[in-house]
Design an enzyme around this catalytic site. Structure first.
Site, short mmCIF file in Angstrom:
data_model
loop_
_atom_site.label_atom_id
_atom_site.label_comp_id
_atom_site.label_asym_id
_atom_site.label_seq_id
_atom_site.Cartn_x
_atom_site.Cartn_y
_atom_site.Cartn_z
CG HIS A 184 -2.01 -1.03 1.15
ND1 HIS A 184 -2.47 -1.71 2.26
CD2 HIS A 184 -2.72 -1.50 0.09
CE1 HIS A 184 -3.42 -2.55 1.88
NE2 HIS A 184 -3.58 -2.45 0.57
CD GLU A 187 -0.38 0.31 4.57
OE1 GLU A 187 0.33 -0.72 4.61
OE2 GLU A 187 -1.62 0.27 4.51
NE ARG A 242 -6.36 0.31 0.54
CZ ARG A 242 -6.33 -0.33 1.70
NH1 ARG A 242 -5.89 0.29 2.78
NH2 ARG A 242 -6.73 -1.58 1.79
CG HIS A 312 0.34 -4.40 5.11
ND1 HIS A 312 -0.48 -4.04 4.07
CD2 HIS A 312 0.85 -5.62 4.77
CE1 HIS A 312 -0.48 -5.00 3.14
NE2 HIS A 312 0.33 -5.96 3.55
CD GLU A 386 -2.09 -3.77 8.91
OE1 GLU A 386 -1.63 -2.61 8.81
OE2 GLU A 386 -2.79 -4.31 8.04
#
Length: 453
Positions: A184, A187, A242, A312, A386
């Protein structure tokens, strides 16, 4: 390859040199909203259906539920009315980011962007794609004993995607750990982590016992930036972009959420067939050249791949398969236990808490993710990390948090590598932590709890 790479560096540098971030977020705020009742949750959904707001968490409107925190960027022009409507409905909210543009500006402070040596590369800064291409060339040349750079494929805009293979010379076939970053575009911390991880492996392999042992048996395959078109666009045009950049509907909208494009229950839940959506899944499974390239390579290596790691942000989560169902994977308890040990190692470094569990249990439903695709392919361990934070800065994490984020997640990843070392190559006690197996046993006991909550 060098000629093409040099051309891409020049082209990317020209685009970056103007610092032409055309999309501005002056006065935009990120709100944290917590609906307490089903009717409040439905009202928030109606707001998103009526007004184009940028939903940060969850990434899909249908995943807004009572008592689940919602993060949304509200344009300055809509801010007053949005807050007024929430207050009228007695929906709790608070401001996470007072002015998004201020944080964006801090990440585009003018720096000396001339070609530099590898020794002066700053791993505590975010870097545009031209510098990353340059850095990759330097890594390849400086570490020929361990590193080879390979062509993965081409993006829609014909930028080359490369991956590193980090490997000690050996006459025997070795197992593989995969890592990719930057799926993405916005990020950036995930890209910074891949660079940090590569440096740590190369600098410390001779004296770090976990890395040293792993390299005897394991090759690391690492993609520093996967969604290169989107990443470049986030530097030159829209910091909060994104998706990829392929056009749809005759150029009326651009980009596919590459983490909704894999052939794993594609576009059945938590994804959109509307090309203007941030979760647009594409026209078909693996419609995007980036996904096709990764799928081909990983499929060819699957029998030797021990772990598939995709990095991510944000949310501080270690996600297990699956996102498209609440049914557990075949080795769910083992993978959950390994994830819990990783989370404990992360917490030991700087006190940051990472939650562990299946995506459908602790985050939201989504189909077409690379994590689930890799697990369905038969790869034993498949994790989505994440990284920081929990929403204070979200996708615009300041540079002063790069180092602590990378340090803590490095420890978490090495605990996974250590587990693979011990499971496949040695029955002795862990060399990474004397408490690893105690933690593993404890994690198995509490595993069901964390998978449900």
């Amino acid at each position: 390859m060098k000629a093409l790479n040099s051309f891409m560096i020049i082209l990317s540098y020209t685009a970056f040199a103007t610092l032409a971030v055309q999309v501005h977020y002056d006065g935009d705020q990120v709100l944290s909203i917590i609906p307490e009742t089903p009717s409040q949750a439905e009202y928030i959904k109606e707001i998103f259906n009526d007004v184009e707001l940028d939903l940060w968490k969850p990434s899909y409107v249908e995943d807004i539920y009572p008592r689940r925190e919602v993060h949304v960027r509200v344009p300055s022009s809509l801010l007053q009315n949005t807050k007024k409507n929430l207050q009228q409905q007695k929906i709790l909210f608070n401001v996470l980011i007072e002015d998004v543009q201020i944080l964006v500006n801090e990440q585009f402070v003018a720096q000396d962007r001339h070609k530099r040596s590898l020794s002066s590369f700053d791993y505590t800064k975010y870097h545009p794609m031209n510098e990353i291409y340059e850095w990759m060339d330097q890594i390849k040349e400086a570490h020929k004993d361990l590193v080879t750079m390979h062509y993965l494929g081409s993006t829609y805009e014909t930028r080359p995607i490369y991956y590193f293979k980090i490997s000690l010379p050996s006459n025997r076939k070795k197992k593989i750990v995969w890592m990719d970053c930057g799926i993405h575009a916005r990020e950036w911390i995930s890209v910074a982590f891949c660079q940090w991880f590569i440096r740590e492996i190369l600098q410390h392999h001779s004296h770090n016992p976990v890395i040293h042992k792993a390299l005897k048996h394991i090759d690391f395959y690492i993609v520093p930036v996967f969604n290169i078109d989107g990443f470049v666009y986030s530097w030159t045009t829209d910091r909060l972009w994104r998706k990829s950049r392929s056009p749809y509907e005759n150029g009326m909208c651009h980009g596919v959420d590459l983490n909704r494009n894999f052939d794993s229950n594609w576009c059945t839940i938590g994804a959109s067939k509307n090309c203007s959506s941030i979760t647009f899944c594409g026209s078909r499974p693996a419609s995007e050249p980036e996904v096709q390239s990764l799928s081909r390579l990983v499929s060819s290596l699957k029998s030797d791949m021990l772990a598939f790691l995709t990095m991510h942000s944000y949310g501080q989560l270690i996600l297990l398969p699956y996102g498209y169902t609440q049914e557990p994977s075949v080795n769910h308890n083992e993978q959950l236990s390994v994830g819990q040990v990783a989370a404990s190692k992360i917490a030991e470094k700087h006190g940051m808490q990472y939650k562990v569990g299946s995506a459908s249990h602790i985050l939201y439903f989504n189909s077409g993710s690379s994590r689930d695709w890799a697990k369905d392919l038969g790869i034993p361990f498949s994790f989505t990390f994440e990284l920081r934070d929990n929403g204070t800065y979200g996708f615009v994490l300041p540079e002063d948090q790069i180092e602590p984020t990378c340090e803590e997640v490095m420890d978490g990843i090495l605990s996974i590598v250590d587990y693979l070392n011990e499971k496949h190559f040695n029955s002795a006690l862990s060399i990474f932590s004397g408490t690893l197996w105690m933690n593993m046993s404890f994690s198995i006991v509490i595993g069901t709890y964390f998978s449900l909550y």
